[in-house]
Design a protein around this motif. Structure first.
Motif, PDB file in Angstrom:
ATOM      1  N   ALA A  48      30.525  29.962  37.520  1.00 11.61           N
ATOM      2  CA  ALA A  48      31.175  29.989  38.836  1.00 11.61           C
ATOM      3  C   ALA A  48      32.552  30.635  38.749  1.00 11.61           C
ATOM      4  N   ILE A  49      33.282  30.337  37.676  1.00 12.00           N
ATOM      5  CA  ILE A  49      34.609  30.934  37.500  1.00 12.00           C
ATOM      6  C   ILE A  49      34.496  32.446  37.341  1.00 12.00           C
ATOM      7  N   LEU A  50      33.535  32.906  36.541  1.00 12.08           N
ATOM      8  CA  LEU A  50      33.355  34.349  36.363  1.00 12.08           C
ATOM      9  C   LEU A  50      32.955  35.028  37.668  1.00 12.08           C
ATOM     10  N   PHE A  51      32.064  34.393  38.421  1.00 13.63           N
ATOM     11  CA  PHE A  51      31.644  34.951  39.705  1.00 13.63           C
ATOM     12  C   PHE A  51      32.829  35.056  40.666  1.00 13.63           C
ATOM     13  N   LEU A  52      33.641  34.001  40.729  1.00  7.91           N
ATOM     14  CA  LEU A  52      34.775  34.005  41.647  1.00  7.91           C
ATOM     15  C   LEU A  52      35.845  34.999  41.218  1.00  7.91           C
ATOM     16  N   LEU A  53      36.055  35.157  39.916  1.00 15.72           N
ATOM     17  CA  LEU A  53      36.996  36.181  39.453  1.00 15.72           C
ATOM     18  C   LEU A  53      36.494  37.575  39.814  1.00 15.72           C
ATOM     19  N   GLY A  54      35.196  37.806  39.655  1.00 12.18           N
ATOM     20  CA  GLY A  54      34.614  39.091  40.051  1.00 12.18           C
ATOM     21  C   GLY A  54      34.759  39.338  41.536  1.00 12.18           C
ATOM     22  N   SER A  55      34.556  38.298  42.324  1.00 14.68           N
ATOM     23  CA  SER A  55      34.713  38.416  43.770  1.00 14.68           C
ATOM     24  C   SER A  55      36.161  38.742  44.145  1.00 14.68           C
ATOM     25  N   ALA A  56      37.117  38.143  43.445  1.00 16.81           N
ATOM     26  CA  ALA A  56      38.527  38.440  43.707  1.00 16.81           C
ATOM     27  C   ALA A  56      38.843  39.894  43.358  1.00 16.81           C
ATOM     28  N   ILE A  57      38.259  40.405  42.280  1.00 13.64           N
ATOM     29  CA  ILE A  57      38.472  41.800  41.893  1.00 13.64           C
ATOM     30  C   ILE A  57      37.884  42.741  42.943  1.00 13.64           C
ATOM     31  N   VAL A  58      36.693  42.419  43.431  1.00 12.12           N
ATOM     32  CA  VAL A  58      36.082  43.236  44.483  1.00 12.12           C
ATOM     33  C   VAL A  58      36.943  43.200  45.742  1.00 12.12           C
ATOM     34  N   GLY A  59      37.501  42.032  46.064  1.00 13.34           N
ATOM     35  CA  GLY A  59      38.404  41.923  47.209  1.00 13.34           C
ATOM     36  C   GLY A  59      39.641  42.783  47.045  1.00 13.34           C
TER      37      GLY A  59
END
Length: 107
Positions: A48-59
Motif C-alpha cells: 500500500a505504501i509503494l502504491f501510494l508513493l507511486g500515486s503521489a509521483i503520478v500526481g
C-alpha cells in the motif's frame, strides 16, 4: 570521504531488519497474532505504501504537465492526487497506533 566511510561502516554493521523495521507495524497489544499473519500484514502495508508513493509521483507529473500546458484542470487533478496519496500514507503508517488506541478504549 569520511562520511562515505561512515555510511559504509553503518551499512555493514546493520542487517536488513533495520531497514524493514521502519515500515513494520508495532504490535503492542496485538502481540499474540501469529507470525504468518504479521508477515502478511507487513507485506500488505508495504504494498500500500509503494502504491501510494507511486500515486503521489503520478500526481506530481500531472501538476508539472498542467503547469507547462497552462491547463488548470490537469494541475488541480495532480494536486488532488498528491494530497490524497499523502493522506493515505499517513493513515497506513499510523494504522497500528490507531488500532491500539481503539483497542485501549474498548478495554
Amino acid at each position: 570521504m569520511q562520511v562515505t566511510q561512515q555510511v559504509v561502516q553503518l551499512a555493514a554493521e546493520g542487517g536488513i531488519g533495520s531497514i524493514t523495521d521502519g515500515i513494520a507495524p508495532s504490535w503492542d497489544v496485538f502481540g499474540e497474532v501469529g507470525t504468518k499473519a504479521k508477515i502478511i500484514v507487513g507485506v500488505v502495508m508495504a504494498g500500500a505504501i509503494l502504491f501510494l508513493l507511486g500515486s503521489a509521483i503520478v500526481g506530481a507529473v500531472h501538476i508539472r504537465v498542467g503547469n507547462q500546458q497552462h491547463n488548470t484542470m490537469e494541475t488541480k487533478k495532480g494536486q488532488t492526487m498528491v494530497a490524497s496519496s499523502l493522506l493515505g500514507l499517513f493513515a497506513v503508517a499510523s494504522m497500528s497506533t490507531l488500532f491500539g488506541i481503539v483497542y485501549g478504549f474498548g478495554i
